[in-house]
Design a protein around this motif. Structure first.
Motif, short mmCIF file in Angstrom:
data_model
loop_
_atom_site.label_atom_id
_atom_site.label_comp_id
_atom_site.label_asym_id
_atom_site.label_seq_id
_atom_site.Cartn_x
_atom_site.Cartn_y
_atom_site.Cartn_z
N TYR A 87 73.49 66.44 -7.40
CA TYR A 87 72.28 65.85 -6.80
C TYR A 87 72.29 66.08 -5.29
N TRP A 88 73.47 65.84 -4.66
CA TRP A 88 73.60 66.05 -3.21
C TRP A 88 73.44 67.53 -2.86
N LYS A 89 74.11 68.43 -3.64
CA LYS A 89 74.06 69.86 -3.31
C LYS A 89 72.62 70.35 -3.32
N PHE B 55 80.82 68.18 14.97
CA PHE B 55 79.88 68.11 13.85
C PHE B 55 80.63 68.08 12.51
N SER B 56 81.94 67.80 12.56
CA SER B 56 82.80 67.76 11.37
C SER B 56 83.00 69.17 10.81
N LEU B 57 83.48 69.27 9.58
CA LEU B 57 83.80 70.59 9.03
C LEU B 57 83.64 70.57 7.51
N ASP C 110 82.55 64.66 -1.54
CA ASP C 110 81.67 63.59 -2.04
C ASP C 110 81.67 62.40 -1.09
N ARG C 111 80.76 61.46 -1.36
CA ARG C 111 80.75 60.19 -0.64
C ARG C 111 81.15 59.10 -1.62
N SER C 112 81.66 57.98 -1.09
CA SER C 112 82.00 56.86 -1.96
C SER C 112 80.72 56.25 -2.54
N VAL D 130 68.08 58.58 10.96
CA VAL D 130 69.32 57.88 11.34
C VAL D 130 70.31 58.87 11.94
N ALA D 131 70.49 60.00 11.24
CA ALA D 131 71.52 60.95 11.68
C ALA D 131 71.06 61.74 12.90
N GLY D 132 69.74 61.89 13.07
CA GLY D 132 69.26 62.83 14.07
C GLY D 132 68.71 62.22 15.34
N PRO E 56 82.66 58.55 6.50
CA PRO E 56 83.68 58.57 5.45
C PRO E 56 83.24 59.34 4.21
N HIS E 57 84.17 60.13 3.67
CA HIS E 57 83.96 60.80 2.39
C HIS E 57 84.54 59.88 1.32
N GLY E 58 84.41 60.26 0.03
CA GLY E 58 84.95 59.39 -1.01
C GLY E 58 85.54 60.20 -2.16
N ARG F 60 81.87 71.44 3.71
CA ARG F 60 80.52 71.48 3.14
C ARG F 60 79.61 70.35 3.62
N ARG F 61 80.21 69.26 4.12
CA ARG F 61 79.40 68.14 4.62
C ARG F 61 79.11 68.27 6.10
N VAL F 62 79.47 69.41 6.69
CA VAL F 62 79.27 69.58 8.13
C VAL F 62 77.84 69.19 8.49
N CYS F 63 77.66 68.64 9.68
CA CYS F 63 76.34 68.12 10.08
C CYS F 63 75.23 69.12 9.77
N LEU F 64 74.20 68.60 9.13
CA LEU F 64 73.07 69.45 8.74
C LEU F 64 72.17 69.78 9.94
N THR G 289 69.82 68.55 -3.07
CA THR G 289 69.00 67.92 -2.02
C THR G 289 69.31 68.54 -0.66
N ARG G 290 70.60 68.76 -0.38
CA ARG G 290 71.00 69.34 0.91
C ARG G 290 70.45 70.76 1.05
N THR G 291 70.56 71.55 -0.05
CA THR G 291 70.08 72.94 0.02
C THR G 291 68.58 72.96 0.29
C1 HEM Z 1 74.89 65.39 18.82
C2 HEM Z 1 74.35 65.19 17.70
C3 HEM Z 1 75.00 65.07 16.35
C4 HEM Z 1 76.32 64.89 16.01
C5 HEM Z 1 77.53 64.79 16.93
C6 HEM Z 1 76.37 64.83 14.56
C7 HEM Z 1 77.53 64.68 13.83
C8 HEM Z 1 77.56 64.54 12.45
C9 HEM Z 1 78.75 64.26 11.69
C10 HEM Z 1 80.15 64.10 12.26
C11 HEM Z 1 78.39 64.17 10.39
C12 HEM Z 1 79.30 63.82 9.20
C13 HEM Z 1 79.89 65.02 8.54
C14 HEM Z 1 80.86 64.63 7.44
O1 HEM Z 1 80.50 63.87 6.56
O2 HEM Z 1 82.02 65.08 7.47
C15 HEM Z 1 76.97 64.42 10.32
C16 HEM Z 1 76.24 64.42 9.15
C17 HEM Z 1 74.88 64.63 9.09
N1 HEM Z 1 74.05 64.93 10.15
FE1 HEM Z 1 74.57 65.06 12.08
N2 HEM Z 1 75.10 64.97 14.07
C18 HEM Z 1 74.24 65.13 15.12
C19 HEM Z 1 72.88 65.35 15.07
C20 HEM Z 1 72.15 65.49 13.90
C21 HEM Z 1 70.75 65.83 13.82
C22 HEM Z 1 69.85 66.17 15.02
C23 HEM Z 1 70.40 65.81 12.49
C24 HEM Z 1 69.10 66.11 11.81
C25 HEM Z 1 67.96 65.92 12.17
C26 HEM Z 1 71.59 65.46 11.74
C27 HEM Z 1 71.62 65.33 10.37
C28 HEM Z 1 72.76 65.04 9.65
C29 HEM Z 1 72.77 64.82 8.21
C30 HEM Z 1 71.54 64.85 7.30
C31 HEM Z 1 74.10 64.57 7.86
C32 HEM Z 1 74.64 64.30 6.47
C33 HEM Z 1 75.11 65.61 5.86
C34 HEM Z 1 75.64 65.46 4.44
O3 HEM Z 1 76.11 64.39 4.11
O4 HEM Z 1 75.59 66.46 3.71
N3 HEM Z 1 72.63 65.28 12.62
N4 HEM Z 1 76.49 64.65 11.59
#
Ligand code: HEM
Length: 496
Positions: free
Chosen positions: A125-127, A434-436, A102-104, A301-303, A372-374, A438-442, A129-131
Motif C-alpha cells: 500500500y505504501w509502495k 533527508f535520511s536514507l 516499514d512503519r510501526s 506536515v512533512a513539507g 521511526p521505522h517499525g 527507500r523511505r528517504v524524504c520524498l 502510494t509513494r510511487t
Molecule cells: C529541509 C526540509 C526537509 C527535511 C530535513 C526532511 C527530512 C525528512 C526525513 C528525515 C524523513 C524521514 C525518512 C525516514 O523515514 O527514514 C522525511 C520523510 C518524508 N518527507 Fe521530508 N524533509 C524535508 C522536507 C520535505 C518536503 C518539502 C516534503 C514534501 C512536500 C517532504 C515530504 C516527506 C514525506 C512525504 C516523507 C515520508 C516518506 C515516506 O515515509 O515514504 N519533506 N523527510
C-alpha cells in the motif's frame, strides 16, 4: 470522608498496576534472547527514567558508547532499537531495505491517520502510494523550473512583508511557515492563499500546533493508555481534534475538485489522484478518498515546518557569522547581480551557498532521529533479532556529529565541504539530513529548491542583524518532532 470509596479506588489502582506489571513481564518474556544489547528497564515504565535529564541525543551517544551501534531499550511497553553510525545505517536501511522500510502500526501518528497516506503506511500500500505521489509531484514540477515561477511569486510577497517591518526586531516564524505552506497549497490545491485569509491562517496554525504537540505525543507513544485519563494532560485529544479539523478542510477541497474535475486538464495533485480514482475505483485500490486526504496532510506536515525551520536555522547561523553572510552576498552579487531574483539556473555556479546550506543541514540537524521505522516481522540483523513490533530509530545525529567524518563537529564551518578549487569536495554526501534507503524524504528536491530560492533572495535584499548586539539567538535546539531553534527576533535591514 467516604473511606470505603477511597479504599476501593486504591484497590483498583493497585489492581491496574499489577495487571500492567504482569502484561509487561509477559511481553518481555516473549522477546528472543539475542536482542540487541541495552540497559535493563523496569516493568511497565521500561527505561523511561533514563530520559529524565531531557537530552535524548546525548543519552543515545552514551548508550552507543556503552552498547555499540545497535542497541535496544524499552519505552513503556514498546521495544525500541536505535541504529547508529554510517556503516550500520547503510547496512540496515539500504542493504536490508526490504526488512527496514516499514512503519510501526502502533505509532500514535499512524493510528490517528489510520496508517494510510505516504508517511505512515507500510508494505505494498505504501509502495504504490509513494510511487504515485512521487511521479505526480514530479509532473507538477517538484524541484524543476516549471515550479520556479510559482515559488518566486510567493517569495516576492514574502520579501515585501519582511520589508514592511522596516528593519525593526521581528519574529519571522509565522510568515515563513505561511510562505512555505503556500507552495504546498499550489501543488496540492492548485492555488495559493493570501496571508490574511482567515481559513488559511487557521489551518497553518493547526499544522504548526500539531507539529509541536507531537513532541509531547512521545509520552503517548510509549504509554498509549494515557489517552484514557480524564482531561487532556498529554494533549492527545487536542492532537486528534486538530487533525479532524484539518481533515475536514482537506475533504472540502477534495469535494470542490471532484465537482470541477476535467481529466484532460489536471490542475494539481488532487486532480491527478481523482483521475486515477475514476479509472481504478476506490475498492481494493490505493485510490480511496481517505488515502488522498492523508497523503495531502502528509505533504503539508512533512513539507512545511521542516523547510521553514531550516530557513530559521540558516538565519540564526548568519546572524552569528557576519563574515559568512558577507561571503554569500558577494557570491550572489557576482553570479546574479541585483536587478533580478536568483533563479535555479544560478545554483550550479554558487558552490559557497551549497557549502553553507549543507553546514546548516548538519548543524541544524532538524530530524536527528528521522521518523521511526517499525518491524512488521522478526528481523535478523548482525546476528541479533529485532522482534516484530519493535520501533526502529535511524540515529542520523550519530553521523552528523561524528568527529571522524567532520573535524571539530561543534563548529559552524561551511568551508569543510569545499576543496582547494573552491568546489564541493564530496563530504556533503555524508550529511544524511533527508535520511536514507527507500523511505528517504520524498520532498528533498523541493526542499533544496525552496531553500536556495528563499535564502539567496533574502540575502540579496537584506542584511540580517540580531535584535540587539547583546541578544544573539541561541544555537541550542529544542527537540520535539524536529530539532527547532528557540523563538528569536532579528532585524532584516534593507540593503542599499
Ligand atoms: C529541509 C526540509 C526537509 C527535511 C530535513 C526532511 C527530512 C525528512 C526525513 C528525515 C524523513 C524521514 C525518512 C525516514 O523515514 O527514514 C522525511 C520523510 C518524508 N518527507 Fe521530508 N524533509 C524535508 C522536507 C520535505 C518536503 C518539502 C516534503 C514534501 C512536500 C517532504 C515530504 C516527506 C514525506 C512525504 C516523507 C515520508 C516518506 C515516506 O515515509 O515514504 N519533506 N523527510
Amino acid at each position: 470522608m467516604d473511606f470505603s470509596s477511597l479504599f476501593s479506588l486504591n484497590t483498583v489502582t493497585v489492581a491496574i498496576v499489577l495487571v500492567l506489571i504482569i502484561l509487561s513481564i509477559n511481553r518481555s518474556l516473549q522477546w528472543p534472547a539475542n536482542l540487541p544489547p541495552g540497559p535493563t528497564g523496569y516493568p511497565v515504565i521500561g527505561s523511561i527514567l533514563l530520559f529524565r535529564k531531557g537530552n535524548v541525543l546525548e543519552l543515545f551517544r552514551k548508550l552507543r558508547a556503552q552498547y555499540g551501534d545497535v542497541f535496544s531499550l524499552t519505552l513503556g511497553k514498546n521495544l525500541t532499537v536505535v541504529i547508529s553510525g554510517e556503516e550500520a545505517l547503510k547496512e540496515a536501511f539500504i542493504q536490508q531495505a526490504e526488512d527496514f522500510s516499514d512503519r510501526s502500526e502502533n505509532s500514535l501518528t499512524g493510528r490517528i491517520l489510520k496508517n494510510k497516506g505516504i508517511g505512515f503506511s507500510s508494505g505494498k500500500y505504501w509502495k504504490q502510494t509513494r510511487t504515485f505521489a512521487l511521479s505526480t509531484l514530479r509532473n507538477f514540477g517538484f524541484g524543476r523550473k516549471s515550479l520556479e515561477s510559482r515559488v518566486q511569486e510567493d517569495i516576492a510577497a514574502y520579501l515585501d512583508m519582511i520589508e514592511q517591518q522596516d528593519g525593526q526586531p521581528y519574529d519571522m516564524k509565522e510568515l515563513t511557515v505561511m510562505a512555505i505552506s503556500n507552495i504546498i497549497c499550489s501543488i496540492t490545491f492548485g492555488n495559493r492563499f493570501d496571508y490574511t485569509d482567515a481559513k488559511f491562517k487557521r489551518i497553518t496554525s493547526l499544522f504548526a500546533e500539531n507539529f509541536r504537540l507531537l513532541a509531547l505525543g512521545g509520552a503517548a507513544q510509549a504509554f498509549p493508555y494515557l489517552k484514557y485519563l480524564p482531561g487532556d494532560m498529554f494533549n492527545i485529544k487536542k492532537l486528534i481534534q486538530n487533525t479532524k479539523e484539518i481533515r475536514d478542510f482537506v475533504f472540502e477541497q477534495i469535494t470542490e475538485h471532484r465537482n470541477t474535475l476535467d481529466d484532460q486538464n489536471q490542475r494539481d495533485f488532487i486532480d491527478a489522484f481523482l483521475s486515477q480514482q475514476s479509472i481504478h475505483g476506490q475498492e481494493d485500490t490505493i485510490f480511496e478518498d481517505l488515502n488522498l486526504a492523508v497523503s495531502v496532510i502528509n505533504l503539508f506536515v512533512a513539507g512545511t515546518d521542516t523547510t521553514a525551520t531550516m530557513i530559521r536555522w540558516a538565519i540564526v547561523y548568519l546572524i552569528h557569522n557576519k563574515h559568512i553572510q558577507d561571503k554569500l552576498r558577494q557570491e550572489i552579487e557576482t553570479v546574479v547581480g541585483c536587478s533580478r531574483l536568483p533563479s535555479l539556473a544560478d545554483k550550479s555556479d554558487m558552490p559557497y551557498y551549497e557549502a553553507f546550506i549543507t553546514e546548516v543541514f548538519r548543524m541544524g540537524n532538524i530530524t536527528p532521529l528521522a521518523v521511526p521505522h517499525g518491524a512488521l516481522k522478526d528481523i535478523h540483523f548482525r546476528g541479533m533479532v529485532i522482534p516484530k513490533g519493535t520501533l526502529i530509530m535511524p540515529n542520523l545525529d550519530s553521523v552528523m556529529t561524528d568527529p571522524d567524518i567532520f573535524k571539530n563537529p561543534e563548529k559552524f564551518e561551511p568551508e569543510r565541504f569545499l576543496g582547494k578549487d573552491c568546489q564541493l569536495n564530496g563530504k556533503e554526501r555524508n550529511v544524511l539530513a533527508f535520511s536514507l534507503g527507500r523511505r528517504v524524504c520524498l520532498g528533498e528536491s523541493l526542499a533544496r529548491m525552496e531553500l536556495f530560492l528563499f535564502m539567496t533572495s533574502l540575502l540579496q535584499r537584506f542584511e540580517f542583524l540580531p535584535e540587539s548586539p547583546e541578544t544573539l539567538p541561541s544555537t541550542d535546539g529544542i527537540l520535539g518532532l524536529a530539532l527547532v531553534p528557540h523563538d528569536f527576533k532579528c532585524r532584516a535591514v534593507k540593503l542599499k
